[in-house]
Design an enzyme around this catalytic site. Sequence first.
Site, PDB file in Angstrom:
ATOM      1  N   GLU A 172       0.805  -1.226   0.000  1.00 38.92           N
ATOM      2  CA  GLU A 172       0.000   0.000   0.000  1.00 38.92           C
ATOM      3  C   GLU A 172       0.838   1.276   0.000  1.00 38.92           C
ATOM      4  O   GLU A 172       0.825   2.035   0.976  1.00 38.92           O
ATOM      5  CB  GLU A 172      -0.944   0.031   1.215  1.00 38.92           C
ATOM      6  CG  GLU A 172      -1.912  -1.119   1.264  1.00 38.92           C
ATOM      7  CD  GLU A 172      -3.000  -0.940   2.323  1.00 38.92           C
ATOM      8  OE1 GLU A 172      -2.887  -0.012   3.146  1.00 38.92           O
ATOM      9  OE2 GLU A 172      -3.951  -1.731   2.324  1.00 38.92           O
ATOM     10  N   GLU A 352      -5.656  -8.609   1.079  1.00 39.72           N
ATOM     11  CA  GLU A 352      -6.285  -8.167   2.327  1.00 39.72           C
ATOM     12  C   GLU A 352      -7.748  -7.877   2.073  1.00 39.72           C
ATOM     13  O   GLU A 352      -8.107  -7.241   1.086  1.00 39.72           O
ATOM     14  CB  GLU A 352      -5.635  -6.884   2.893  1.00 39.72           C
ATOM     15  CG  GLU A 352      -4.197  -7.047   3.331  1.00 39.72           C
ATOM     16  CD  GLU A 352      -3.611  -5.808   3.998  1.00 39.72           C
ATOM     17  OE1 GLU A 352      -4.385  -4.918   4.438  1.00 39.72           O
ATOM     18  OE2 GLU A 352      -2.375  -5.728   4.079  1.00 39.72           O
TER      19      GLU A 352
HETATM   20  C1  PNW Z   1      -4.214  -1.874   5.612  1.00 42.66           C
HETATM   21  N1  PNW Z   1      -7.974   3.194   4.259  1.00 42.66           N
HETATM   22  O1  PNW Z   1      -4.181  -0.503   5.858  1.00 42.66           O
HETATM   23  C2  PNW Z   1      -2.846  -2.387   5.999  1.00 42.66           C
HETATM   24  O2  PNW Z   1      -2.164  -3.014   4.943  1.00 42.66           O
HETATM   25  C3  PNW Z   1      -2.822  -3.219   7.231  1.00 42.66           C
HETATM   26  O3  PNW Z   1      -1.546  -3.210   7.808  1.00 42.66           O
HETATM   27  C4  PNW Z   1      -3.890  -2.732   8.184  1.00 42.66           C
HETATM   28  O4  PNW Z   1      -3.810  -3.354   9.441  1.00 42.66           O
HETATM   29  C5  PNW Z   1      -5.232  -2.997   7.531  1.00 42.66           C
HETATM   30  O5  PNW Z   1      -5.305  -2.417   6.243  1.00 42.66           O
HETATM   31  C6  PNW Z   1      -6.414  -2.492   8.346  1.00 42.66           C
HETATM   32  O6  PNW Z   1      -6.369  -1.116   8.490  1.00 42.66           O
HETATM   33  C7  PNW Z   1      -5.183   0.357   5.446  1.00 42.66           C
HETATM   34  O7  PNW Z   1      -8.006   4.304   4.844  1.00 42.66           O
HETATM   35  C8  PNW Z   1      -5.244   1.580   6.066  1.00 42.66           C
HETATM   36  O8  PNW Z   1      -8.807   2.932   3.334  1.00 42.66           O
HETATM   37  C9  PNW Z   1      -6.153   2.523   5.662  1.00 42.66           C
HETATM   38  C10 PNW Z   1      -7.035   2.228   4.625  1.00 42.66           C
HETATM   39  C11 PNW Z   1      -7.000   1.001   4.010  1.00 42.66           C
HETATM   40  C12 PNW Z   1      -6.066   0.054   4.431  1.00 42.66           C
END
Ligand code: PNW
Length: 445
Positions: A172, A352
Site C-alpha cells: 500500500e 487483504e
Molecule cells: C491496511 N484506508 O491498511 C494495511 O495493509 C494493514 O496493515 C492494516 O492493518 C489494515 O489495512 C487495516 O487497516 C489500510 O483508509 C489503512 O482505506 C487505511 C485504509 C485502508 C487500508
Amino acid sequence: HAERTPADGLRFPPGFGWGAATSAYQIEGAAKEDGRGESVWDTFSRTPGRTRNGDTGDVAADHYHRYAEDLDLMRDLGLHSYRFSISWPRVQADGTGAPNQRGLDFYRRLVDGLHERGITPMATLFHWDLPQALQDAGGWESRDVAHRFADYAEIVYRALGDRVPTWLTINEPKTVVQNGYLSGHHAPGRQDPDAAYLVAHHLQLAHGLAVAALRATGPGRIGPALNLHPCYPADASPEAARASRLHDGYENRLYLDSILTGRYPQDVLDDLGPDSRMARGIRDGDLATISAPVDLLAVQYYTPYYVTADGRTTGRWPTSEADWQQIYPDGMYDILTRVTRDYGPIPLTVTENGLPTPDVPDADGVVDDAGRISFLRDHLAAAHRAVAAGVPLESFHVWSLLDNFEWAEGYDQRWGLVYVDYPTQRRVLKSSAHWYRRVIAANGL
Ligand code: PNW
C-alpha cells in the site's frame, strides 16, 4: 471455471488459494532482539500522543517467539497460503550494509515451518517499517532510499528466494503517502502534500528497482500490493463525475497506471502541477523502471469512496468500527472487474480484506464474531461473481490471521480470525476462524 449450483452454493475454481495475512511490525514484537534495528514505527509509536493508549509494537502478538504455535493454527485452519512481511530493520538494522543473519534466520524458520505444514509462503518486502536510520537520511523523500530498498530486496531474495515462490514489493504505497505524509496519522507523521507525492514517486521507483533485483537474482513471481478503492460520484452532475474521476486518479490510477502502463495519469499530473516536487523528481527512465513487467497484482479492498461535486468524500454505506471503512461488498466485484478490464488479464490475488469487530470471549470462552462472518461471506460472494465474469483471481487472504497492532489504533481494534488475549498471549479461534476452515474445506461458500 467457477460454478454455482443450488446444492453446493458458490464453489471457487479448483486450486483456488485460501489464505490469511499479517505484517511484521503488527504481530512480531521482540523489538530489541537478535540485532533488530529501529524503524519509523518504533519512533512514532513511542512518541506520546501518536497511538491510542500509547500502544507500541514492542510485544504485539509476540509472534517472533510464538511463530511455531501460530504455524500450527494456520495448519488447523487449513490455510493454503500465508502472506507475511519481512522487517527491513531485522535484516539491516540501519537499512544499509551487511545483512543481520539472525534476522534472516527467523524468516527462514518461518518459511520452513510453512512448507512443513503444506502452506505456501507469500512474502511482502516492505510493510511500512522503514529503518529509522534511513528516515533520518530523508526517508522516502530521498531518491537514494529507493536504491537502498533494492539492495535490501536482493539480500532477502538470496536468503529466501529458493523457498518463497511469490513476492510482493511494497504494501500500500498510497497509505504511506496519505497517512504518513498527508494526514500524519501514521509514521513518520508528516503533513506535507508536496513531499507526499515525491514520496509516492520514490515508492513506485523502489517497487520497480526491487522487481529488477529479483529478475537479476533468481526465479520467483513478483508484484505490487495496492489498496484499491472504487470511487462513485455522489450525484448525477458532471461536476461529481469529474471529481470522482480525479479522486480515482489519486486513489488508484497513480499507482496502477505507473506500474501497468508506464505513465502517471495526466489528470493527476495536471492537478499537482509542473512545479510540484513530484513532477521535478521524475527523471528520464524512471517510468520504464517502474513499469517493469510484473507477474501478478495483489489487490487489497476495504472500502469504496463516494465523491461529491466539490471533491469531498462522504458517507453512504454502513461503517465498521474503523471510521474510514464503509461496508460495500459490491465494491469488491467492481474493483476486480475494473482492473481486469482496464489493464488486461493479469493474475490477481486479494491480499487483504476484513474488518474490525468488538470481540470479547464469553463465559464459555467463545468469541462470536458474526459480523466478520457476514462481511467475509458477502465479499467472497462478490469475488466469486468477479471470477465467474472472467477475472483471473487466484487466491484470497483475510486480513488478518491474528488480532494485532492496528497502527495508530493500537490494540483497540481487533481484525483477526484468531483472538489474542494480550496479557497471556493466549490464542482463541473466533467463530469466523471455524467458519473460514469450512469455507476452505468446501472451496467455497
Ligand atoms: C491496511 N484506508 O491498511 C494495511 O495493509 C494493514 O496493515 C492494516 O492493518 C489494515 O489495512 C487495516 O487497516 C489500510 O483508509 C489503512 O482505506 C487505511 C485504509 C485502508 C487500508
